[in-house]
Design a protein around this motif. Structure first.
Motif, PDB file in Angstrom:
ATOM      1  N   VAL A 408       0.790  -1.136  -0.009  1.00 52.20           N
ATOM      2  CA  VAL A 408      -0.111  -0.002   0.138  1.00 52.20           C
ATOM      3  C   VAL A 408       0.787   1.241  -0.113  1.00 52.20           C
ATOM      4  N   THR A 409       0.703   2.179  -0.797  1.00 52.55           N
ATOM      5  CA  THR A 409       1.666   3.473  -0.936  1.00 52.55           C
ATOM      6  C   THR A 409       0.658   4.603  -1.312  1.00 52.55           C
ATOM      7  N   ASP A 410       1.382   5.973  -0.911  1.00 53.83           N
ATOM      8  CA  ASP A 410       0.590   6.863  -1.431  1.00 53.83           C
ATOM      9  C   ASP A 410       1.344   7.428  -2.623  1.00 53.83           C
ATOM     10  N   VAL A 411       0.303   7.824  -3.720  1.00 51.01           N
ATOM     11  CA  VAL A 411       1.017   8.360  -4.942  1.00 51.01           C
ATOM     12  C   VAL A 411       0.037   9.661  -5.136  1.00 51.01           C
ATOM     13  N   GLU A 412       0.778  10.742  -5.382  1.00 50.14           N
ATOM     14  CA  GLU A 412       0.139  12.143  -5.677  1.00 50.14           C
ATOM     15  C   GLU A 412      -1.152  12.269  -4.489  1.00 50.14           C
ATOM     16  N   GLY A 413      -0.819  11.979  -3.424  1.00 47.66           N
ATOM     17  CA  GLY A 413      -1.894  12.389  -2.264  1.00 47.66           C
ATOM     18  C   GLY A 413      -3.161  11.288  -2.598  1.00 47.66           C
ATOM     19  N   ARG A 414      -2.738  10.151  -3.204  1.00 43.73           N
ATOM     20  CA  ARG A 414      -3.852   9.186  -3.432  1.00 43.73           C
ATOM     21  C   ARG A 414      -3.373   7.654  -2.917  1.00 43.73           C
ATOM     22  N   GLN A 415      -4.144   6.830  -2.323  1.00 45.23           N
ATOM     23  CA  GLN A 415      -3.729   5.788  -1.838  1.00 45.23           C
ATOM     24  C   GLN A 415      -4.044   4.491  -3.098  1.00 45.23           C
ATOM     25  N   VAL A 416      -2.709   4.193  -3.257  1.00 45.03           N
ATOM     26  CA  VAL A 416      -2.866   2.938  -4.183  1.00 45.03           C
ATOM     27  C   VAL A 416      -2.389   1.621  -3.741  1.00 45.03           C
ATOM     28  N   LEU A 417      -3.122   0.445  -4.097  1.00 44.54           N
ATOM     29  CA  LEU A 417      -3.000  -0.941  -3.579  1.00 44.54           C
ATOM     30  C   LEU A 417      -2.584  -1.609  -4.601  1.00 44.54           C
ATOM     31  N   ILE A 418      -1.631  -2.575  -4.560  1.00 46.18           N
ATOM     32  CA  ILE A 418      -1.276  -3.668  -5.485  1.00 46.18           C
ATOM     33  C   ILE A 418      -0.800  -4.820  -5.095  1.00 46.18           C
ATOM     34  N   GLY A 419      -1.566  -5.815  -5.362  1.00 45.89           N
ATOM     35  CA  GLY A 419      -1.610  -7.107  -4.776  1.00 45.89           C
ATOM     36  C   GLY A 419      -2.673  -8.279  -4.997  1.00 45.89           C
ATOM     37  N   ASN A 420      -3.039  -9.084  -4.099  1.00 41.87           N
ATOM     38  CA  ASN A 420      -3.887  -9.784  -4.420  1.00 41.87           C
ATOM     39  C   ASN A 420      -5.320  -9.580  -3.589  1.00 41.87           C
ATOM     40  N   MET A 421      -6.273 -10.396  -3.855  1.00 42.48           N
ATOM     41  CA  MET A 421      -7.603 -10.101  -3.316  1.00 42.48           C
ATOM     42  C   MET A 421      -7.566 -10.196  -1.698  1.00 42.48           C
ATOM     43  N   PRO A 422      -6.809 -10.866  -1.001  1.00 45.97           N
ATOM     44  CA  PRO A 422      -6.849 -10.709   0.474  1.00 45.97           C
ATOM     45  C   PRO A 422      -6.442  -9.380   0.905  1.00 45.97           C
ATOM     46  N   LEU A 423      -5.493  -8.630   0.033  1.00 45.43           N
ATOM     47  CA  LEU A 423      -5.210  -7.380   0.191  1.00 45.43           C
ATOM     48  C   LEU A 423      -6.361  -6.321   0.285  1.00 45.43           C
ATOM     49  N   LEU A 424      -7.129  -6.522  -0.913  1.00 45.89           N
ATOM     50  CA  LEU A 424      -8.115  -5.672  -1.086  1.00 45.89           C
ATOM     51  C   LEU A 424      -9.165  -6.013   0.061  1.00 45.89           C
ATOM     52  N   GLU A 425      -9.476  -7.070   0.374  1.00 47.35           N
ATOM     53  CA  GLU A 425     -10.433  -7.333   1.393  1.00 47.35           C
ATOM     54  C   GLU A 425     -10.043  -6.768   2.848  1.00 47.35           C
ATOM     55  N   GLN A 426      -8.621  -6.789   3.067  1.00 42.60           N
ATOM     56  CA  GLN A 426      -8.130  -6.148   4.127  1.00 42.60           C
ATOM     57  C   GLN A 426      -8.319  -4.690   4.367  1.00 42.60           C
ATOM     58  N   TYR A 427      -8.123  -3.891   3.324  1.00 41.38           N
ATOM     59  CA  TYR A 427      -8.566  -2.709   3.290  1.00 41.38           C
ATOM     60  C   TYR A 427     -10.156  -2.100   2.617  1.00 41.38           C
ATOM     61  N   GLY A 428     -10.728  -3.178   2.781  1.00 50.11           N
ATOM     62  CA  GLY A 428     -12.103  -2.869   2.424  1.00 50.11           C
ATOM     63  C   GLY A 428     -12.494  -2.370   0.887  1.00 50.11           C
ATOM     64  N   VAL A 429     -11.703  -2.630   0.147  1.00 47.29           N
ATOM     65  CA  VAL A 429     -11.792  -2.278  -1.198  1.00 47.29           C
ATOM     66  C   VAL A 429     -12.811  -3.301  -1.687  1.00 47.29           C
ATOM     67  N   ILE A 430     -14.029  -3.055  -2.510  1.00 48.23           N
ATOM     68  CA  ILE A 430     -14.920  -3.961  -3.218  1.00 48.23           C
ATOM     69  C   ILE A 430     -14.461  -4.017  -4.515  1.00 48.23           C
TER      70      ILE A 430
END
Length: 666
Positions: A408-430
């Motif tokens: 998980v990283t901050d790019v231009e003031g926005r949060q960017v996630l790159i990884g697998n489905m468990p990562l999205l689930e952990q951060y509540g991304v639908i």
């Protein structure tokens, strides 16, 4: 030091001098016996003495025999006394007591024969032990003496030890590389056999790494010195081999403890036998017969030979204990990336899932997220972004690794996630664009998918692929041939990708989607099942599992000081077939150790029986004893032969016959 002085201080001066004195004494006794015509036999000089004990010839012969005993026995007695000062009852003590006792009772021949044979045995042992350490001598011999450096714009030849860090070193055709360094200009072929054990020269060009002690076989290289003197890979290898050859195996430690009790036991046995029988010669003979020389040397000589053979082949084994443990390996756990695969993944797919974005935008966000990541899969994304002109600029934002899931990283003031489905689930991304299905499809094709999300919205999936090593299936087969029951893959990659690799390489068992602690648990489970486990990994994410395994193996350790110093086994090159070779060599070494112990014990038992039932004299016993010592040394020296053949050219026919599935991109 001239030739005569070298001989005087050499290992053969004492036995040669003693042998000459014995020969002259026997010649004089022969002259005396001829004049008296005594009964011919091995003790004819005693028969002659019975006829003329006052003969000047006989007196001179006895004096020469006594002198021979003193010349050959002086060093033995000194060694025995030194051992006593540290409260150690050495083999030399048994021989010293026997020889001195023989002199006291007037048996000069036995005293001279025993000490002479023991001195010859020592000289032969030293010569053959030096031969078993030849691998270390060869490593030292390849160390370069001189270097050509650029100083003040001119070429200067200086001792290799005087090269300074950061200097430019010139490596010409046929020259040894004097430093570890990075090629900054030029091309050439380098023979790296002294480091990796591989006989085929490796092509080098700008940015490639070279190692001290390797040899140029063509071309011209300018090398930036990054490792000099004791900081070179070659120096670390020499240091490791020195320590490893001196390290004791568990069996050797046991033999040492056994010898501590065995030697005084032999002395007590000889004393009791002498008192009961009233035969001093019997007691002295028992002292000589009971020498456990072959037993004491049986293990260290095998360890030195085995570790030396391994070093020649580019395999560093930490010591005798690890060599012995390696022979028991029944399960091998391997990481996927960089071990079963080439470790050079490439970006293969960019799947766009956001309707308002295109391929370039998805790639740009993925590259920006990976800019601050050290994960191996970040490099192919960044390389592709750079090639397409969308590489991230400036300092990367804050990167938070989520082990086993992504970043998980901050790019231009926005949060960017790159990884697998468990990562999205952990951060509540639908996942409202069915990214999971796209990831599964890519994984089924043997690729590693990574979902990209920006501000809680999935925008696409990128996938990378790594090539399976051509010799990976052959490695698995050879591990089984070497007695390994189970080869297990431990990877943090997805199940579908892992199964694709497993099918292509015939891996026995697959564990996918693992965190570092999960790999540790998998190794522990194998150990609970009764396996002796070797773990092959990169030493970073796999560190817990490497530490837990019975044997930790580092691949491609050339140039890595940490790997050379910490791994139980360090494979200097990237040749997978070195792994089964190291296990096979360990098994052969342990077999030689067991054979040597059997030879030593059998010899002692037979000689003791010969003493009590008659026929074995003190001199005959010492002759057989020294013979057994040489037999165990020669047996161990068989390990120095390269019975594996070159692994630089694995079985080409089998590899060419591999199915297309074995070379799929994963």
């Amino acid at each position: 030091m001239n030739r005569f002085q070298r001989w005087i201080y050499g290992k053969w001066s004492v036995p040669t001098t003693a042998g000459a004195l014995i020969a002259i004494s026997l010649l004089l006794e022969h002259v005396l016996s001829e004049s008296l015509n005594p009964t011919v036999g091995p003790q004819w000089w005693i028969d002659a003495a019975e006829h003329s004990t006052t003969s000047p010839v006989f007196t001179l012969a006895n004096a020469l025999m006594l002198a021979a005993a003193v010349v050959a026995g002086y060093g033995i007695v000194v060694a025995a006394l030194r051992a006593l000062t540290v409260k150690h009852l050495a083999i030399d003590l048994l021989v010293s007591i026997a020889a001195i006792g023989a002199i006291i009772i007037g048996n000069f021949w036995e005293a001279a024969a025993v000490t002479f044979l023991f001195a010859i045995g020592h000289a032969l042992e030293a010569a053959t032990i030096n031969k078993t350490r030849s691998a270390l001598a060869e490593l030292v011999a390849v160390a370069p003496d001189t270097a050509v450096v650029m100083r003040n714009g001119e070429q200067q030849q200086v001792p290799a030890s005087e090269v300074r860090m950061g200097e430019i070193v010139l490596v010409k055709n046929g020259a040894k590389v004097p430093v570890d360094g990075q090629v900054v200009a030029g091309t050439g072929a380098i023979d790296e056999a002294s480091i990796t054990g591989e006989s085929i020269p490796v092509e080098k060009s700008k940015s490639d790494q070279v190692f001290a002690g390797t040899v140029s076989r063509g071309g011209f290289l300018q090398v930036l010195a990054t490792g000099i003197g004791a900081d070179t890979t070659l120096a670390r290898i020499i240091h490791r081999v020195e320590d490893a050859q001196d390290a004791k195996a568990k069996t050797q430690a046991f033999i040492d403890r056994f010898s501590t009790w065995y030697t005084p036991a032999v002395m007590v046995l000889a004393l009791v036998a002498g008192l009961i029988s009233g035969d001093v010669v019997l007691a002295l003979t028992l002292l000589v017969i009971g020498c456990p020389g072959a037993l004491v040397i049986s293990i260290p000589v095998a360890i030195v030979s085995g570790i030396g053979r391994a070093a020649r082949n580019g395999i560093l084994i930490k010591g005798g204990e690890f060599l012995e443990t390696s022979a028991k390996i029944s399960a091998v756990a391997v990481d996927k990336t960089g071990t079963l695969t080439e470790g050079r993944p490439q970006l293969t797919d960019v799947v766009v899932l956001a309707p308002d974005l295109d391929r370039v935008e998805v790639l740009r966000w993925a590259a920006a997220a990976e800019a601050g990541s050290e994960h191996p899969l970040a490099r192919p994304i960044l390389d592709t972004a750079r090639a397409e002109g969308v590489a991230p600029k400036g300092i990367p934002g804050t990167v938070t690794p989520v082990p086993g899931k992504g970043i998980v990283t901050d790019v231009e003031g926005r949060q960017v996630l790159i990884g697998n489905m468990p990562l999205l689930e952990q951060y509540g991304v639908i996942d409202d664009v069915d990214a999971a299905a796209a990831a599964r499809e890519l994984a089924a094709a043997g690729r590693t998918p990574m979902i990209v999300a920006v501000d809680s919205a999935v925008i696409g999936v990128v996938a990378v692929a790594d090539q399976i090593r051509r010799d990976a299936p052959e490695m698995v087969r050879r591990l089984h041939d070497a007695g390994v029951e189970k080869v297990v893959m431990l990877t943090g990659d997805t199940r579908l990708v892992a199964e694709a690799v497993g099918k292509a390489t015939d891996i026995d068992e697959i564990h996918a989607g693992l965190l570092p602690e999960d790999k540790l648990d998998a190794v522990s489970e194998l150990q609970r099942q009764g396996h002796t486990v070797a773990m092959v990994g990169d030493g970073v994410n796999d560190a817990p599992a490497l530490a837990t395994a019975d044997i930790g193996v580092a691949m491609g350790a050339a140039g890595s000081a940490v790997a050379v110093e910490t791994a139980d086994i360090a494979l200097m090159g990237d040749n997978l077939l070195k792994l089964p070779e190291s296990i096979g060599l360990a098994k052969r070494t342990v077999a030689v150790m067991q054979q040597n112990i059997a030879i030593a014990l059998f010899t002692v038992v037979v000689l003791l029986a010969g003493v009590f039932f008659g026929g074995v004299t003190m001199s005959i016993g010492m002759l057989v004893h020294e013979g057994s010592v040489l037999i165990v040394i020669i047996n161990a020296m068989r390990l120095l032969r390269n019975t594996q053949g070159s692994t630089a050219n694995p079985q080409r026919k089998q590899i060419r016959a591999a199915t297309d599935a074995e070379t799929i991109a994963v």
